[in-house]
Design a protein around this motif. Structure first.
Motif, PDB file in Angstrom:
ATOM      1  N   ARG A 105      35.145  15.986  -5.671  1.00 25.85           N
ATOM      2  CA  ARG A 105      36.541  15.190  -5.002  1.00 25.85           C
ATOM      3  C   ARG A 105      37.155  14.168  -6.325  1.00 25.85           C
ATOM      4  O   ARG A 105      35.987  13.551  -6.965  1.00 25.85           O
ATOM      5  CB  ARG A 105      36.199  14.763  -4.039  1.00 25.85           C
ATOM      6  CG  ARG A 105      35.455  15.943  -2.626  1.00 25.85           C
ATOM      7  CD  ARG A 105      34.830  15.097  -1.093  1.00 25.85           C
ATOM      8  NE  ARG A 105      35.946  14.178  -0.648  1.00 25.85           N
ATOM      9  CZ  ARG A 105      37.556  15.255  -0.062  1.00 25.85           C
ATOM     10  NH1 ARG A 105      37.291  16.037  -0.377  1.00 25.85           N
ATOM     11  NH2 ARG A 105      38.232  14.333   0.791  1.00 25.85           N
ATOM     12  N   VAL A 106      37.874  14.561  -6.480  1.00 22.56           N
ATOM     13  CA  VAL A 106      39.226  14.582  -7.447  1.00 22.56           C
ATOM     14  C   VAL A 106      40.024  13.226  -7.016  1.00 22.56           C
ATOM     15  O   VAL A 106      40.965  13.741  -6.605  1.00 22.56           O
ATOM     16  CB  VAL A 106      39.445  15.497  -8.377  1.00 22.56           C
ATOM     17  CG1 VAL A 106      40.055  14.424  -9.819  1.00 22.56           C
ATOM     18  CG2 VAL A 106      38.327  15.889  -9.649  1.00 22.56           C
ATOM     19  N   LEU A 108      43.255  10.726  -8.908  1.00 25.70           N
ATOM     20  CA  LEU A 108      44.048  10.463 -10.254  1.00 25.70           C
ATOM     21  C   LEU A 108      44.297   9.217  -9.969  1.00 25.70           C
ATOM     22  O   LEU A 108      45.285   8.863  -9.387  1.00 25.70           O
ATOM     23  CB  LEU A 108      44.482  11.357 -10.545  1.00 25.70           C
ATOM     24  CG  LEU A 108      45.896  11.980 -11.232  1.00 25.70           C
ATOM     25  CD1 LEU A 108      45.218  11.713 -12.667  1.00 25.70           C
ATOM     26  CD2 LEU A 108      46.755  12.836 -11.297  1.00 25.70           C
ATOM     27  N   ALA A 119      48.922  16.420 -11.216  1.00 27.46           N
ATOM     28  CA  ALA A 119      48.710  17.576 -10.485  1.00 27.46           C
ATOM     29  C   ALA A 119      49.151  18.650  -9.957  1.00 27.46           C
ATOM     30  O   ALA A 119      48.940  19.434  -8.183  1.00 27.46           O
ATOM     31  CB  ALA A 119      49.113  15.617  -9.234  1.00 27.46           C
ATOM     32  N   PHE A 124      42.724  24.122 -11.012  1.00 22.59           N
ATOM     33  CA  PHE A 124      41.581  23.123 -10.724  1.00 22.59           C
ATOM     34  C   PHE A 124      40.344  23.236  -9.550  1.00 22.59           C
ATOM     35  O   PHE A 124      38.973  23.462  -9.331  1.00 22.59           O
ATOM     36  CB  PHE A 124      41.870  21.333 -10.098  1.00 22.59           C
ATOM     37  CG  PHE A 124      41.958  20.555 -11.933  1.00 22.59           C
ATOM     38  CD1 PHE A 124      41.952  20.988 -12.813  1.00 22.59           C
ATOM     39  CD2 PHE A 124      43.348  20.066 -12.113  1.00 22.59           C
ATOM     40  CE1 PHE A 124      42.143  19.965 -14.425  1.00 22.59           C
ATOM     41  CE2 PHE A 124      44.053  19.048 -12.618  1.00 22.59           C
ATOM     42  CZ  PHE A 124      43.362  19.159 -13.942  1.00 22.59           C
ATOM     43  N   ASP A 125      41.535  23.474  -8.486  1.00 18.51           N
ATOM     44  CA  ASP A 125      40.793  24.184  -7.080  1.00 18.51           C
ATOM     45  C   ASP A 125      40.202  25.326  -7.143  1.00 18.51           C
ATOM     46  O   ASP A 125      38.670  25.055  -6.772  1.00 18.51           O
ATOM     47  CB  ASP A 125      41.957  24.279  -6.317  1.00 18.51           C
ATOM     48  CG  ASP A 125      40.920  23.775  -4.798  1.00 18.51           C
ATOM     49  OD1 ASP A 125      40.579  22.822  -4.756  1.00 18.51           O
ATOM     50  OD2 ASP A 125      41.802  24.540  -3.845  1.00 18.51           O
ATOM     51  N   SER A 130      38.598  19.522  -5.673  1.00 15.72           N
ATOM     52  CA  SER A 130      39.796  18.966  -5.136  1.00 15.72           C
ATOM     53  C   SER A 130      40.171  17.869  -5.496  1.00 15.72           C
ATOM     54  O   SER A 130      39.597  16.566  -5.734  1.00 15.72           O
ATOM     55  CB  SER A 130      38.876  19.027  -3.410  1.00 15.72           C
ATOM     56  OG  SER A 130      38.475  20.116  -3.280  1.00 15.72           O
ATOM     57  N   MET A 131      41.908  18.237  -6.166  1.00 17.49           N
ATOM     58  CA  MET A 131      42.365  16.360  -6.196  1.00 17.49           C
ATOM     59  C   MET A 131      42.603  16.023  -4.796  1.00 17.49           C
ATOM     60  O   MET A 131      43.162  16.984  -3.725  1.00 17.49           O
ATOM     61  CB  MET A 131      43.847  16.869  -6.901  1.00 17.49           C
ATOM     62  CG  MET A 131      44.479  15.692  -7.219  1.00 17.49           C
ATOM     63  SD  MET A 131      43.963  15.109  -8.257  1.00 17.49           S
ATOM     64  CE  MET A 131      44.385  16.434  -9.550  1.00 17.49           C
ATOM     65  N   LEU A 134      46.345  10.928  -5.339  1.00 17.83           N
ATOM     66  CA  LEU A 134      46.559  10.419  -6.147  1.00 17.83           C
ATOM     67  C   LEU A 134      46.704   8.909  -5.773  1.00 17.83           C
ATOM     68  O   LEU A 134      47.339   8.014  -4.767  1.00 17.83           O
ATOM     69  CB  LEU A 134      48.353  11.065  -5.994  1.00 17.83           C
ATOM     70  CG  LEU A 134      48.407  12.129  -6.431  1.00 17.83           C
ATOM     71  CD1 LEU A 134      49.142  13.142  -6.261  1.00 17.83           C
ATOM     72  CD2 LEU A 134      47.655  12.735  -7.649  1.00 17.83           C
TER      73      LEU A 134
END
Length: 255
Positions: A105-106, A108, A119, A124-125, A130-131, A134
């Motif tokens: 889990r990211v 940013l 973003a 990435f996913d 997973s973003m 933000l």
């Protein structure tokens, strides 16, 4: 800063998920190539491939087949002589070695031009990242919707990291704010940070950091171009064979 990947003993992840299968210590250069093999295997799987030979996988990854087999030996027995590698099985083995089987889990920090591009990147996913958050300090950006997520005030960062159960923090801020953001991420308990600042940020020993310096990467390309212009095509080809891979595969950023 690059400390490689160690899987010498099982341990619990930050969220209590069991660790990946045990592996010997893997050199950092091999870790980078494993990520390349994983990308190629993903493409092969999408195309419906079931088996791939070491020669085919090596050629698609830009390395020699001997180096590929040595890299994969860190994961234990793989493939069948004369047959090749099971694409799905090898893909799972590499994901386990890289710790991707648990997912990440990211968060940013910094949603300027670079941050917005990151973003909005859908790759990435697909690769297990997973973003989830933000952040920015600009009042004009706080509250904005980017990629289906609402930008939050950076003042909420530490509490939000715990709330979101973040495992990786990405710094895409101006250099003047990078160290402060880094400190906040570390204070929130994150142990993995990706920084797009060219500055060498101070971190404790237990934190892993990777730096992406785009200007430095272009300087390396400039050097390689100047060197290659001074050599004949035969000399360039021989130099590539000597190092076992083309410099075209040295980028830290891939599509």
């Amino acid at each position: 800063m690059s400390r490689g990947v160690s899987r010498a003993a099982p341990s619990a992840s930050r969220r209590g998920t069991p660790s990946a299968a045990q592996h010997r210590d893997i050199p950092q250069a091999t870790v980078t190539r494993l990520a390349t093999y994983l990308r190629v295997l993903g493409v092969l799987a999408d195309e419906g491939a079931i088996i791939v030979s070491s020669e085919e996988l090596a050629a698609a990854s830009g390395v020699g087949s001997a180096k590929l087999r040595k890299d994969l030996s860190f994961l234990g027995p793989n493939g069948v002589r004369g047959v090749g590698y099971d694409v799905t099985r090898l893909r799972a083995r590499i994901e386990s070695a890289l710790g991707l089987d648990r997912g990440h889990r990211v968060v940013l920090v910094g949603v300027g031009n670079l941050g917005r591009a990151l973003a909005g990147y859908g790759g990435f996913d697909r690769r297990g990242f997973s973003m989830v958050g933000l952040f920015d300090c600009d009042p004009a950006l706080v509250g904005a919707d980017i990629g289906g997520m609402t930008v939050r005030d950076v003042a909420e960062l530490a509490d939000a990291c715990r709330e979101l159960d973040a495992t990786i923090g990405v710094i895409a801020t101006p250099d003047t704010a990078a160290q402060d953001v880094c400190d906040q991420l570390v204070g929130a308990g994150l142990r993995c940070i990706l920084s797009f600042s060219p500055l060498t940020l101070e971190i404790p020993d237990h934190v892993e950091m990777r730096r992406v310096d785009l200007a430095m990467e272009m300087q390396v390309l400039s050097f390689n171009l100047a060197r290659n212009e001074e050599q004949s095509p035969q000399q360039v080809s021989a130099a590539s064979v000597a190092v076992g891979a083309s410099t075209r595969n040295g980028s830290v950023i891939r599509p």
